[in-house]
Structures are given as structure tokens and as C-alpha cells.
Design a protein around this motif. Structure first.
Motif, PDB file in Angstrom:
ATOM      1  N   LEU A   8     -13.601 -18.245  68.599  1.00  8.90           N
ATOM      2  CA  LEU A   8     -13.172 -17.142  69.938  1.00  8.90           C
ATOM      3  C   LEU A   8     -14.635 -17.004  70.196  1.00  8.90           C
ATOM      4  N   THR A   9     -14.743 -17.653  71.342  1.00 10.27           N
ATOM      5  CA  THR A   9     -16.332 -17.353  72.363  1.00 10.27           C
ATOM      6  C   THR A   9     -16.082 -16.787  73.650  1.00 10.27           C
ATOM      7  N   ALA A  10     -14.914 -16.466  74.238  1.00 13.58           N
ATOM      8  CA  ALA A  10     -15.027 -15.848  75.371  1.00 13.58           C
ATOM      9  C   ALA A  10     -13.004 -16.040  75.178  1.00 13.58           C
ATOM     10  N   VAL A  11     -13.563 -14.819  76.244  1.00 10.59           N
ATOM     11  CA  VAL A  11     -12.278 -14.290  77.082  1.00 10.59           C
ATOM     12  C   VAL A  11     -12.065 -13.520  78.254  1.00 10.59           C
ATOM     13  N   ASP A  12     -10.376 -13.601  78.504  1.00 16.11           N
ATOM     14  CA  ASP A  12     -10.546 -12.579  79.888  1.00 16.11           C
ATOM     15  C   ASP A  12      -8.966 -12.595  80.501  1.00 16.11           C
ATOM     16  N   PHE A  13      -9.119 -11.946  80.889  1.00 19.83           N
ATOM     17  CA  PHE A  13      -7.553 -11.773  81.237  1.00 19.83           C
ATOM     18  C   PHE A  13      -7.401 -11.155  83.282  1.00 19.83           C
ATOM     19  N   THR A  14      -6.463 -11.405  83.792  1.00 19.81           N
ATOM     20  CA  THR A  14      -5.880 -12.058  84.660  1.00 19.81           C
ATOM     21  C   THR A  14      -5.971 -10.661  85.542  1.00 19.81           C
ATOM     22  N   ASP A  15      -6.466 -10.558  87.062  1.00 22.77           N
ATOM     23  CA  ASP A  15      -6.587  -8.879  87.359  1.00 22.77           C
ATOM     24  C   ASP A  15      -5.140  -8.351  87.661  1.00 22.77           C
ATOM     25  N   ASP A  16      -3.948  -8.455  87.147  1.00 21.53           N
ATOM     26  CA  ASP A  16      -2.783  -8.338  87.393  1.00 21.53           C
ATOM     27  C   ASP A  16      -2.302  -8.542  85.476  1.00 21.53           C
ATOM     28  N   SER A  17      -2.851  -8.531  85.087  1.00 20.47           N
ATOM     29  CA  SER A  17      -2.888  -8.287  83.293  1.00 20.47           C
ATOM     30  C   SER A  17      -1.623  -9.897  82.718  1.00 20.47           C
ATOM     31  N   SER A  18      -1.707 -10.171  83.129  1.00 21.97           N
ATOM     32  CA  SER A  18      -0.059 -10.662  83.073  1.00 21.97           C
ATOM     33  C   SER A  18      -0.800 -11.967  82.370  1.00 21.97           C
ATOM     34  N   LEU A  19      -1.724 -12.847  81.939  1.00 21.62           N
ATOM     35  CA  LEU A  19      -2.465 -13.908  81.441  1.00 21.62           C
ATOM     36  C   LEU A  19      -3.499 -13.438  80.555  1.00 21.62           C
ATOM     37  N   ILE A  20      -4.164 -13.957  79.373  1.00 25.63           N
ATOM     38  CA  ILE A  20      -4.849 -13.701  79.237  1.00 25.63           C
ATOM     39  C   ILE A  20      -5.102 -15.356  78.337  1.00 25.63           C
ATOM     40  N   ALA A  21      -6.626 -15.738  78.410  1.00 20.66           N
ATOM     41  CA  ALA A  21      -7.375 -16.639  78.458  1.00 20.66           C
ATOM     42  C   ALA A  21      -8.602 -17.506  77.558  1.00 20.66           C
ATOM     43  N   GLY A  22      -8.573 -17.994  76.159  1.00 19.27           N
ATOM     44  CA  GLY A  22     -10.060 -18.088  75.443  1.00 19.27           C
ATOM     45  C   GLY A  22      -9.732 -18.750  75.708  1.00 19.27           C
ATOM     46  N   GLY A  23     -11.623 -19.370  75.827  1.00 19.49           N
ATOM     47  CA  GLY A  23     -12.651 -19.605  75.228  1.00 19.49           C
ATOM     48  C   GLY A  23     -12.896 -20.101  73.475  1.00 19.49           C
ATOM     49  N   PHE A  24     -12.781 -21.127  73.313  1.00 20.10           N
ATOM     50  CA  PHE A  24     -12.990 -21.725  71.763  1.00 20.10           C
ATOM     51  C   PHE A  24     -13.771 -22.535  71.461  1.00 20.10           C
ATOM     52  N   ALA A  25     -14.597 -22.500  70.317  1.00 19.19           N
ATOM     53  CA  ALA A  25     -15.462 -23.236  70.042  1.00 19.19           C
ATOM     54  C   ALA A  25     -15.224 -25.071  69.341  1.00 19.19           C
ATOM     55  N   ASP A  26     -14.396 -25.125  69.255  1.00 19.47           N
ATOM     56  CA  ASP A  26     -13.614 -26.364  69.746  1.00 19.47           C
ATOM     57  C   ASP A  26     -13.569 -26.870  70.322  1.00 19.47           C
ATOM     58  N   SER A  27     -14.388 -26.455  71.860  1.00 19.91           N
ATOM     59  CA  SER A  27     -13.965 -26.860  73.292  1.00 19.91           C
ATOM     60  C   SER A  27     -12.494 -26.913  73.804  1.00 19.91           C
ATOM     61  N   THR A  28     -11.598 -26.293  73.205  1.00 16.21           N
ATOM     62  CA  THR A  28     -10.358 -26.485  74.152  1.00 16.21           C
ATOM     63  C   THR A  28     -10.470 -24.849  74.402  1.00 16.21           C
ATOM     64  N   VAL A  29      -9.638 -25.107  75.949  1.00 15.24           N
ATOM     65  CA  VAL A  29      -9.644 -23.874  77.265  1.00 15.24           C
ATOM     66  C   VAL A  29      -7.666 -23.308  76.373  1.00 15.24           C
ATOM     67  N   ARG A  30      -7.988 -22.192  76.036  1.00 19.67           N
ATOM     68  CA  ARG A  30      -6.139 -22.116  76.212  1.00 19.67           C
ATOM     69  C   ARG A  30      -5.846 -20.582  76.302  1.00 19.67           C
ATOM     70  N   VAL A  31      -4.754 -20.879  77.468  1.00 20.04           N
ATOM     71  CA  VAL A  31      -3.815 -19.753  77.765  1.00 20.04           C
ATOM     72  C   VAL A  31      -2.254 -19.604  77.336  1.00 20.04           C
TER      73      VAL A  31
END
Length: 754
Positions: free
Chosen positions: A427-450
Motif C-alpha cells: 500500500l503506497t497511498a490512501v484517500d477518503f471522499t469528503d463524505d467518507s463513503s469511499l476509500i481508495a488505495g494506490g499500490f506498488a503493483d500499479s493498481t488503484v483500488r476503491v
């Protein structure tokens, strides 16, 4: 190479000269300015070629001539400049345009782009004479150029001032003995000279091929330097031959960026008298050529005050760099009528009369009727218009705000921790939406997951064939366009070809940005979970990206030492912010979207004006690369965290450090203020989240006129008083923090089994 930008740390007369040079030479390099955005190296080479053709001498002689002319001009020997220029047959324009190329920096970068109306921010993108581009583009090209640049020889040739190598030890020892013998009040200030003098004297010995003397000099005096320069000294120790200096960007940075020292007038006079009495020309020449001494009137600073501000790659910031006006106030919120809840309507019907208090709660829609004197004009930069969905979201936000928990030292927030388990792909990066309904992660295997944080599953929009069969006039059309078959708790998005280091949701939750080692920033649709655009401008890894609070604009920063401002509907950057001397490691928009802050591995924080590209603040004090930034909700203050484990607090209006929070034992990767600004949360690789009393930290500070003028402040050592709580994870470094609209704190990190 961004090293050439020592704009913020030069003498006033020099800055004026360079600004003129920029204006004179701007027309000469516009031919490469439009292409500069998409291919900086080519643009820079074409600009260089243009300037070379203007002067009669050959390329090498011309470089030497220009270096001599600039040196004479810097020392105000204008008659000599005219005579030499006439004898060499060099035109004014030729010399000025070369100056324009070499001096493109954070200070002049915005000068050309200033003025005009706010729409120029967008209009100039498509015009060949794009304001920030013609000036700022050469800088990233130098950072990204693989081969030696033509001016490297000129940059290093200053070290050919041949002195007796045996005397370097004597000169340095003599100065050291003198400084150690002066009164305590002067000793702390004059001790700042040790490090820059040591580096430049060592490099002179190496450049002039006195390798044995250089090694002996390094071994004898490197141990005397401050502990926060140890990483730089390790780099320096690897440079033992003249050839090593050519490819070492850090040393070229050090050479071209004057090291700034802030010294009282009394201490400076003592130093000057000593060097004149001893006729110590070698050290005096280095001070004149490579150092900028920012002299102030008043009492000398104490050791603790100097240590608080020291540590940056090029010394402290000049006081003039932080004197400009910054509009840190918030923009006036648009007035939106808030419909009453069903519960409230029932209550009114029962009582038979409307409640009086309800409008008071809804008045948050227009936070202040009066315009904040410190706020920018609403139209200073063009902002996107509110869509109906944005208005609905704002209404929801206001309703949530009425239920917000008021935080205080006696009423701390609950913390909800999201642990990423089995994240072997890193796991290399994380963010939440302002309304806290979604979380996203950036990964070292070049994928983005929501992931969906709520019970509501993630669904895609139906295919175009299915959409044609939908009745577009139906009331529930927005529901019908979603494909229930695609519903799942998470989505994976492929597209990057390297680890994803930065991630950011748009305020309307329709888009997601990601930045990667592959040098691109990608915009993803959260309706289709596909990539819409790949923004190419950085030539090296992009460490961070962030959406503006209003959407549409976003900022990116990377290994090429440059931050870029983009708009989602433009392939090319709107602004290029050049001036950092090392990687731009983190980026953050000011709440009013008129400014961006960037943190760098050069151990400085810079604030940039979005409108004209100017650098308006340079903040020094960290002893390691900066990895996190956070603006307070009212826009007045900034917090920064770094590998040194310290959180520094800054007053944006005065450009002063006003607090230091010590407690973390490892790199601080996340900072976040609570929605009401009462509490600051910090998260670190030491597996802890700490809560600090932000309101007390800011209320206790008194920034009077004297403090603002001299630029130094007595920092209270009150970290323990301000620390409200420490929360440890079992074995999870914390990489992201987020306060919900009701002031619940969310934290995230990847579990790291030992």
C-alpha cells in the motif's frame, strides 16, 4: 535542473537585473515555450540554441564571457560590463536573453504572468506566449536532462580560483578559533558559517585536483558540522574527484543557490573586521561569491532560535521572500436554501408555528455576510460553477455540520482505523471522499483500488447499448442507468505501469486522481471505473497529486523538482512551479484554492500563488524531507511533517514558524485538522496517531511587529502540554487521516507483520 533557480536568495539589485532580463528575453524563447510543457528538454535546448546564435564568439568563449559579465553586473561594475561587452561585440539582447534562461526561478516565474483578469489563467494555456511557461519551463528541463548541460562548466569554473591547498586548513582553523573566542551572543550566529564554508572549501580543493588535501580537510572538519547536515555530508564524501562533480545535481544546486544566513549587524561587523585584519581573502571570497548574508538590526539570535529555522539545503529563507501579501481568508460560500427535514416539518405541524432556531442553523450556507479583508476576490481565479448535484451535496454537508461534535481537550474524537490486511502488493497511498463513503488505495503493483465504506455497493454505468433502452424521462433515470450486475464492494483499476504514489478524490466523488512512478497522473471515472485521461508532463516519478477543494484544478509534484498545476480539461499544465532544489514530495491546496503549498526533499515548504505562479512563502526549519502538509480550516495556518518526526506550525500571513510539536519517533506521513480547527491529528510510521491542541497552540502565539520584522520568534517548548492523546496500532504504520463531517477521525494503514 532546478538548481539554477536561486531567485529567492539573491541580492535586491541582482533580482531587479534578472527581472529586466526576463522581460527583455521573453520574446526570444517563446518559440520553445508552447512545446516546453510536453517536452521540456527539447524546449530548453531550442531556447539555449537561440541565445547562443546571438553572440559572435564561439560557444565556449561565449559561456565564459557571459559568466564574467554576470559576475561584474552582480557587483555593480557597470562600466566594466559596457567596456567588455563592446570589445567582445556582444549585444545587450544576447546577454540579457542568456540571463533570462539561467535565472528562471520561483521569484521571477510569475512576474511575466502577472496582471490581467482571472480568466487569463485558462486563456494563456493555448497561447504560444503562455505566461508561466516561457519562464519556468527551462528549470525542469535542466533537472530532467540526462547529459551535462552547457552551463555546468561555467557553474563549476568558479572553483578554479586557485589558492594554496595547504592554507585551507589554516584558514578554516583560524576562523573556527576566532568564532569560538567571541562572546556567546555572537558565537551562535557566526557558527552558521561553518557548514557552507566547509562545503565550498572542500569542493574547491576537489575541483582543483588536490585530492589528498581535500580528504584530509574533510576528515578533520566534517565532525564539527551540525547533526542535521549528516545526510548531505555523506553525499559530499562520495565526491573525491573533479569528474564526480559533473553529474552530482545536489552539489550543483549548492553551488548555484546562494546559502542564506541570517545574522545581526553586530555579529557581521565582528566577522568582517576579523577577516580584514587577517587578510583572509580565501574565506572572504567564498562569502562574497556563494553566501547571502541577510543582515538585521537588533539583538543577535539565540542558538535555539537559529536551530529552529536551520536545516534546509540552501540555508534559511530571506526575510524579503516572506513579506508579500497572501490572501489567506476563505471565499464567501454561495447562499443555498436548505430544505427542512421531515422530522422538523412534523414538529412544526404539532406546535402549529415554525421554529425560530432553524434558520440560524442553516445560516452556515453563507458563513459570513461581510467579505473577509484577508480573502481574495471571488473572481480572482476562475472557479467551476456549482452544479445541482454540488448544491445538494452542500446541503447535506450543512445538515451534517449541525450534528457535528464540538471537539476540545475534554472531548476528543473517536478514531476508526482501517487496516489493509495481506497488502503484499504494498500500500503506497490512501484517500477518503469528503463524505467518507469511499476509500481508495494506490499500490506498488500499479493498481488503484476503491472500496465502499457504507453498505451501498459500487456499480458501473450500463453499456451504451443498454442505455439506449432506458426511458430518459423517468424520475428514477439516475438509478436505472446503473448496472446492478456489476455491484461489488470494491473495484480495481488498471492503467499505470509503476507503483502508485499519490491518490485524490474530487469533491463531487465523480473522479479520482492517481500519480505514479511512470511519470503520469491519471484521471479515473467513478461512474465507469475506467481511465479518462493520462496527463504527461513530469519526466520522472510523480510523488503526490491533489484535487482543489472546488474540483477542476489539481496539483502534482515529483522527482523532477517541479510542481505543476493542471485543469481536468487541459492536457498541458496551466502553471509550472519551479524553485525547489530537490524532489517535490507532497502537495496541498489552500482552502480558498488560490494558493498551493509544496513540501520537498530540500527540507523547505513553499507556497505558490495560483494566479501568477509566484512563490509567496519559503518556510525553513525541518531537518529532513517533508512528507505531509495540512492547512487549518480557516486558512490562516499551515502544519508540516517530515522525516525528522517533528510537526511545525506556520503563520501564513506573517510567514513565521509559530510552533513545534515533538513526540513522533519516525516519519510523519499524514496531518489533518478537525473540521472546526480545534484539534490537529498526526500519523506516523512509528505506528501511532497523536492528537494535539491546535487552538491553544495558535492562541498562545503573539506575532507583534518586531517579530514580523526580524523574522525570529521564541518557540515555547510546550509539546507535552499540547499533546492530548497518543493512540498506538499493533503493527500498522499510519499513512492517512481524515475527519468526517461530524468530526469522527478515520485513519488508515497497511498491517506490517513483523
Amino acid at each position: 535542473m532546478a538548481a539554477v533557480q536561486d531567485g529567492p536568495i539573491e541580492s535586491e539589485s541582482d533580482t531587479e537585473t534578472k527581472t529586466d532580463a526576463l522581460n527583455d528575453g521573453a520574446g526570444n524563447i517563446t518559440g520553445g515555450s508552447t512545446g516546453a510543457l510536453s517536452s521540456p528538454p527539447n524546449a530548453a535546448s531550442s531556447a539555449t540554441g537561440t541565445t547562443k546564435s546571438m553572440a559572435p564568439p564561439g560557444p565556449e568563449n561565449q559561456q565564459t564571457l557571459l559568466a564574467v559579465l554576470q559576475y561584474l553586473k552582480k557587483n555593480n561594475l557597470l562600466e566594466s560590463v559596457d567596456i567588455l561587452r563592446r570589445e567582445a561585440g556582444l549585444s545587450d539582447d544576447g546577454e540579457d536573453s542568456q540571463g533570462a534562461e539561467g535565472s528562471g526561478g520561483s521569484d521571477p516565474a510569475g512576474k511575466v504572468g502577472e496582471g490581467g483578469d482571472a480568466n487569463s489563467l485558462l486563456n494563456r494555456v493555448s497561447i504560444a506566449t503562455a505566461a508561466p511557461v516561457g519562464v519556468a519551463a527551462p528549470a525542469p528541463s535542466k533537472a530532467s536532462g540526462g547529459e551535462d548541460q552547457p552551463d555546468v562548466n561555467v557553474v563549476l569554473s568558479a572553483y578554479s580560483q586557485q589558492g594554496d591547498p595547504a592554507l585551507y586548513d589554516t584558514y578554516y582553523t583560524g576562523l573556527k578559533n576566532f568564532i569560538e573566542s567571541v562572546l556567546d551572543c555572537h558565537r551562535a550566529e557566526l557558527s552558521q558559517l561553518f557548514y557552507p564554508l566547509f562545503v565550498h572549501m572542500y569542493l574547491e580543493l576537489v575541483y582543483n585536483s588536490h585530492e589528498q588535501e581535500a580528504k584530509a580537510f574533510f576528515d578533520k572538519f566534517s565532525g564539527d558540522q551540525e547533526c542535521y547536515y549528516q545526510d548531505d555530508l555523506r553525499v559530499l564524501s562520495s565526491v573525491s574527484k573533479r569528474e564526480h562533480m559533473r553529474g552530482n545535481e545536489t552539489l550543483l544546486d549548492f553551488r548555484t543557490s546562494k546559502f542564506v544566513l541570517r545574522i545581526s549587524r553586530d555579529s557581521y561587523q565582528l566577522l568582517k573586521r576579523h577577516l580584514q585584519e587577517r587578510q583572509n581573502n580565501q574565506i572572504w571570497n567564498i562569502i562574497q561569491e556563494h553566501l547571502y548574508i541577510d543582515i538585521f538590526d537588533g539583538m543577535p539570535r539565540a542558538k535555539s532560535q537559529i536551530d529552529a529555522m536551520s536545516g534546509a539545503l540552501a540555508g534559511e529563507a530571506r526575510r524579503e521572500a516572506n513579506k508579500g501579501k497572501v490572501f489567506y481568508g476563505l471565499l464567501k460560500e454561495p447562499e443555498i436554501e436548505v430544505p427542512l427535514d421531515d422530522e422538523d416539518e412534523e414538529a412544526e405541524n404539532e406546535e402549529g408555528k415554525p421554529k425560530k432556531k432553524k434558520p440560524k442553523k442553516d445560516s452556515m450556507g453563507s458563513k459570513s455576510k461581510k467579505q473577509d479583508p484577508n480573502a481574495p476576490q471571488q473572481t480572482r481565479i476562475p472557479l467551476p460553477e456549482l452544479k445541482d448535484s454540488d448544491k445538494l451535496d452542500k446541503i447535506m454537508n450543512m445538515k451534517e455540520a449541525t450534528k457535528r461534535i464540538r471537539l476540545s481537550p475534554d472531548n476528543l474524537p473517536s478514531i476508526c482505523f482501517y487496516s489493509f490486511l495481506n497488502a503484499y502488493q504494498g500500500l503506497t497511498a490512501v484517500d477518503f471522499t469528503d463524505d467518507s463513503s469511499l476509500i481508495a488505495g494506490g499500490f506498488a503493483d500499479s493498481t488503484v483500488r476503491v472500496w465502499s465504506v457504507t453498505p451501498k455497493k459500487l456499480r458501473r454505468v450500463k453499456s451504451s447499448a443498454d442505455l439506449n433502452m432506458i426511458d430518459k424521462e423517468s424520475d428514477d433515470v439516475l438509478e436505472r442507468i446503473m448496472d446492478d450486475k456489476s455491484a461489488s464492494e470494491s473495484k480495481v483499476m488498471y492503467g499505470h505501469s509503476g507503483p502508485v504514489y499519490g491518490i485524490s478524490f474530487s469533491s463531487d466523488r465523480n473522479y479520482l486522481l492517481s500519480s505514479s512512478e511512470d511519470g503520469t497522473v491519471r484521471l479515473w471515472s467513478l461512474q465507469t471505473y475506467t481511465c479518462l485521461v493520462g496527463y504527461k508532463g513530469h519526466n520522472y516519478p510523480v510523488w503526490d497529486t491533489q484535487f482543489s477543494p472546488y474540483g477542476y484544478y489539481f496539483i502534482s509534484g515529483g522527482h523532477d523538482r517541479v510542481a505543476r498545476l493542471w485543469a481536468t480539461d487541459h492536457y498541458q499544465p496551466l502553471r509550472i512551479f519551479a524553485g525547489h532544489l530537490a524532489d517535490v514530495t507532497c502537495t496541498r491546496f489552500h482552502p480558498n484554492s488560490n494558493y498551493v503549498a509544496t513540501g520537498s526533499a530540500d527540507r523547505t515548504v513553499r507556497m505558490w500563488d495560483v494566479l501568477n505562479g509566484n512563490c509567496v512563502r519559503i518556510l525553513t526549519g525541518h531537518k529532513g524531507p517533508i512528507h505531509s502538509l495540512a492547512f487549518s480550516p480557516n486558512g490562516k495556518f499551515l502544519a508540516s511533517g517530515a522525516t525528522d518526526g517533528r510537526v511545525l506550525l506556520w503563520d501564513i500571513g506573517h510567514g513565521l514558524m509559530i510552533g513545534e510539536l515533538k513526540g513522533h519517533t519516525d516519519t510523519i506521513y499524514a496531518l489533518r485538522f478537525s473540521r472546526d480547527g480545534e484539534i490537529l491529528a498526526s500519523a506516523s510510521m512509528d505506528n501511532t496517531v497523536r492528537l494535539w491542541n491546535a487552538s491553544k497552540a495558535f492562541d498562545d502565539v503573539e506575532t507583534d511587529d518586531f517579530t514580523a520584522t526580524t523574522g525570529h520568534i521564541h518557540l515555547p517548548d510546550n509539546s507535552q502540554e499540547l499533546l492530548l492523546g497518543t493512540y498506538m496500532t499493533k503493527s500498522t504504520p499510519v499513512v492517512h487521516l481524515h475527519f468526517t463531517r461530524r468530526n469522527l477521525l478515520l485513519a488508515a494503514g497497511a498491517y506490517n507483520p513483523q
